[in-house]
Design an enzyme around this catalytic site. Structure first.
Site, PDB file in Angstrom:
ATOM      1  CG  ASP A  96      -2.043   0.998   1.093  1.00 43.41           C
ATOM      2  OD1 ASP A  96      -2.085   1.732   0.086  1.00 43.41           O
ATOM      3  OD2 ASP A  96      -2.889   1.063   2.011  1.00 43.41           O
ATOM      4  CB  VAL A  97       3.530   2.178  -2.122  1.00 42.56           C
ATOM      5  CG1 VAL A  97       4.199   1.054  -1.336  1.00 42.56           C
ATOM      6  CG2 VAL A  97       3.173   1.684  -3.515  1.00 42.56           C
ATOM      7  CE  LYS A  98      -3.901   5.004   0.056  1.00 44.60           C
ATOM      8  NZ  LYS A  98      -3.367   4.043   1.057  1.00 44.60           N
ATOM      9  NE  ARG A  99       6.126   5.101  -3.629  1.00 45.68           N
ATOM     10  CZ  ARG A  99       6.201   5.262  -2.322  1.00 45.68           C
ATOM     11  NH1 ARG A  99       5.242   5.905  -1.692  1.00 45.68           N
ATOM     12  NH2 ARG A  99       7.215   4.791  -1.638  1.00 45.68           N
TER      13      ARG A  99
END
Length: 286
Positions: A96-99
């Site tokens: 869950d890094v939401k790049r």
């Protein structure tokens, strides 16, 4: 078999449970906090015990990178060891890094999270910059059997400020859903779902049902269960029509020992019980 087929099959077999390892020190039992270890080592041990206790129940693990970045290099080592350990169990791991960047920067994000020390199976992406923020991942989807979940209709209250704005006859989140379906059309697997999925919160189940009907080839990562108000009945009403989602719970599960007042080495059994209760709460409606 594409990665979303793997996730779909696990969700059907075990139940649609995604255990969120959004781990911070405040969630650790006292016996771990008292150890003469680094903070990262304590978090790694906590996560490994949870994985051991829930691997037969979890269709996936979601690891929120911010919880680890905040601890610097020690935390990022804990992130790396956590995702490697979960993947060694043969379970799908979602970073869950939401790049959400384009061109060469997006290429580096893809390389950073789909290879090397931080490699995961699926990562979360913010595509509100358009396809340029999505296309850097295509190579890894095609060649490395990776997947992405794109933010569509998120569970936070202020999402309505932008995502529910109307452009003509459609809301922005509906337009994003149409884009996700289109971008994912080249990456569909044997179960009909694409390796490019969507993040849709459970806090507005009526909207989610309309999204599911409009996006039949999209597999969903669903936050908002438990602590944010989503219920097993809410998601089951959708899963009865299509087993199209995994449902994430983070603090609702990994604080199970705290709710039971357990601060010793037996903490993980209480987290297992919380995970079983979530599984039962969803499956009883199906």
């Amino acid at each position: 078999m594409i990665i979303m087929d793997r996730l779909y099959n696990e969700a059907v077999k075990k139940g649609p449970i995604c255990v969120g390892l959004d781990t911070t020190l405040k969630f650790l039992p006292k016996y771990l906090l008292d150890k003469d270890w680094s903070d990262g080592e304590k978090i790694t041990e906590f996560n490994k015990k949870i994985i051991d206790a829930t691997e037969d129940l979890a269709a996936a693990y979601k690891v929120q990178i911010a919880c680890y970045e905040s601890l610097g290099l020690d935390g990022m080592k804990a992130y790396s060891e956590t995702v490697k350990y979960a993947r060694s169990k043969g379970i799908v791991v979602i970073g869950d890094v939401k790049r959400g960047d384009i061109s060469s920067t997006g290429d580096q994000y893809a390389k950073g999270h789909f290879t090397g020390d931080f490699e995961v199976d699926i990562m979360t992406v913010n595509a509100y910059m358009g396809e340029d923020a999505v296309s850097p991942y295509y190579q890894y989807i095609k060649e490395n059997n990776k997947g992405i979940f794109i933010l569509q209709r998120t569970s936070n209250p202020s999402a309505v400020d932008l995502q529910n704005l109307e452009v003509g006859a459609d809301t922005i989140y509906e337009i994003m859903g149409d884009k996700i379906e289109a971008w994912g059309s080249a990456f569909r697997g044997e179960n009909g779902f694409s390796a490019i999925g969507s993040v849709v919160g459970l806090t507005r189940p009526d909207e989610f049902e309309a999204i599911r009907a409009r996006c039949p080839h999209t597999f969903f990562l669903v936050p908002g269960y438990g602590a944010q108000g989503g219920t097993g009945e809410d998601i089951a009403n959708i899963l009865k029509k299509s087993r199209c989602a995994v449902v994430n719970s983070s603090r609702g599960l990994i604080t199970g020992h705290q709710k039971a007042g357990c601060e010793d080495e037996g903490f993980a059994e209480h987290i297992r019980k919380a995970t079983l209760a979530m599984q039962e709460d969803i499956l009883k409606w199906l």
